[in-house]
Design an enzyme around this catalytic site. Sequence first.
Site, short mmCIF file in Angstrom:
data_model
loop_
_atom_site.label_atom_id
_atom_site.label_comp_id
_atom_site.label_asym_id
_atom_site.label_seq_id
_atom_site.Cartn_x
_atom_site.Cartn_y
_atom_site.Cartn_z
CG ASP A 4 -13.38 1.59 -7.92
OD1 ASP A 4 -14.29 1.10 -8.18
OD2 ASP A 4 -13.18 2.26 -7.10
NE ARG A 40 -14.18 4.14 1.11
CZ ARG A 40 -15.19 3.75 0.05
NH1 ARG A 40 -16.57 3.89 -0.06
NH2 ARG A 40 -14.54 3.11 -0.89
CD GLU A 97 -2.49 1.81 0.61
OE1 GLU A 97 -2.42 2.95 0.30
OE2 GLU A 97 -3.19 1.03 -0.20
CE1 TYR A 115 -24.59 5.45 4.78
CE2 TYR A 115 -25.70 6.15 2.65
CZ TYR A 115 -24.76 5.61 3.62
OH TYR A 115 -23.43 5.39 2.80
#
Length: 376
Positions: free
Chosen positions: A292, A108, A34, A213
């Site tokens: 993605d 998230r 990463e 939400y």
Amino acid sequence: MARPLSIAIVGAGMGGLAAAAAFRRVGIDVTVYEQAAQFARLGAGIQIGCNAMQVLRGLGLEQRLRGQSFYPRSWNNRDWRTGEIKFDMIFGESAEQKYGAPYLLAHRGDLHAALASAVPDECVKLSHRLAGLDETGDGVRLTFANGVTATADAVIGADGVHSIVRDILFGATPVSFTGRIAYRTTYPASLLGGEKIDDCTKWWGEDRHIVIYYVKPDRSEIYLVTSQPEPEFRIESWSAKGDVRELRKAFEGFDRQVEQVLAACPDVHKWAIVDRESLAHWSDRNVTLLGDACHPMTPYMAQGAAMAIEDAAVLSRCLDGVKRDGVANAFRRFEATRKERTELVQQTSRANKWLSGKTNADWVYGYDAWNVPLAA
């Protein structure tokens, strides 16, 4: 005893970590690289569809996510001004029974942390920005900007819409700016001063929308995200700030619930919504793309992360028991199994009509990546 297959995953986002966890289940030796120096808890919500929860259950994360996330009655779709219901997609217990897994609304950061918990720390190498890939007699050699090199039997590019692995394989191409921007933020529900909001609502305007939400089981935190035209804005950073006064102005006249949420909103982030066309192919020999990196999604179906998580489960099944000389065929089977579905979700999301009227959502939420037939 035969040496296990070794795979290097570039990118420790949702798809990369899900893939690492899924690969470890079938005995693959995994290292995740990463580029970031640390994981950041972004102020964003995420809808975890029943199809994604099927995979997360298999990774042992269901109970953790149930405990941290909101369990909505439905995803309601309303007219921006009148509040008239366009379509109410019922979730809760009935959808869980129908699709075999719950539909959850989460922060998230909570989903990312749950996925990270399924991968041992020693398998994740931070501050490693990919600089090059080379096929050698010993496997695929990865070169990083910090001077480190590594070799693995195969490489997975799970490094997002701006994938370096994609650029290396197929050449660099710019993203397409859609001419639309999004504001987003999470904030404590206590700032609403006792006012209540619906569990999850998309308010459909004429050329813009806003989704609101809860992201915590005790309704203590809410999330909002918009989409609206602003063709000249081209900043994609998740950390770029927006002007909350401009946001409020953009949604003047929307339902009272929207105006209340925006009036209480302390600050927002703003980013340009981008898109890419689907690739003709996802892999080259022992390197493939995932999530993605190969099929980026606009956010209008809340299925981008879910598609990457599904990819992880299907790819782990294709690689189960495979040796290095069988990797390229496993990658071909993965693409053949997944491409039609991900392209359909891409196209459906791009149209931004999902759930705007009566919708049969079974094909999305009823998908079980652990059991779907694999291509020959």
